[in-house]
Design a protein around this motif. Structure first.
Motif: not given
Length: 197
Positions: A51-61, A69-73, A84-87, A95-104
């Motif tokens: 997630a932290q790499d996603l945030e940094r990379k998404h901020a720039q690109y 997102f393909i790692g352990h959630l 940041n993600c579409e899938l 616990s992740a399912a209760s907070r998630l808001a994008v297709p999975a």
């Protein structure tokens, strides 16, 4: 990293898997400054593990790619993924399912490997009730040097998805993406084979 090499590999992989399969460039080991090389090579969809790499990379690109997102959630990282993600390819906790808001996609641990994330195949129906926007399933077969060794897992995942009326299958990595495509993958997640390592 050479844009020419990556472009040639990307085009070859796409021709091998066919138009029905989305090639997801796994960017776990791609440095922030090298993301522009992927853009120059025509990569469209990137898959991030942390997630932290996603945030940094998404901020720039952000607008350059479609982000998966393909790692352990972990549930405490879901906010970043939602923004940041579409899938998400790796839903496997309540616990992740209760907070998630994008297709999975539900990650299924078909080999029952203790070292791997994922739910047991018999837990899939419960997750379908738990989360309303499940598009399909994902799996990671045991590591192998023989791509054919992955085939039985891909067949099982496809049949499991069919049982539940799910269309998307994220299966196949650099080691076995061709076999995955033959068995019905709609996403393959490739890294080393794409970057020419």
């Amino acid at each position: 990293m050479s844009p020419e090499t990556i472009r040639a590999n990307y085009e070859r992989i796409r021709s091998e898997v066919g138009d029905a399969v989305t090639v997801v460039a796994a960017t776990k080991y791609v440095a922030l400054e090298d993301m522009r090389v992927l853009a120059g090579a025509g990569i469209e969809v990137v898959g991030e593990n942390r997630a932290q790499d996603l945030e940094r990379k998404h901020a720039q690109y952000g607008e350059t790619f479609r982000w998966h997102f393909i790692g352990h959630l972990q549930s405490n990282k879901v906010k970043v993924v939602n923004r940041n993600c579409e899938l998400v390819h790796s839903l496997d906790s309540d616990s992740a399912a209760s907070r998630l808001a994008v297709p999975a996609l539900i990650e299924v641990n078909l080999a029952g490997e203790a070292s791997k994330s994922g739910v047991a195949p018999e837990d899939v129906p419960r997750f379908l009730e738990l989360y309303g926007d499940v598009r399909g399933l994902m799996t990671m077969p045991p590591e192998t040097s023989d791509p054919e060794a992955s085939r039985p897992y891909f067949i099982r995942l496809r049949k499991l998805a069919e049982q539940h009326g799910l269309k998307e299958l994220s299966m196949g990595t650099s080691q076995d993406y061709r076999v995955a495509a033959e068995e019905g993958a709609t996403f393959v997640r490739v890294g080393s084979i794409l970057y020419g390592e």
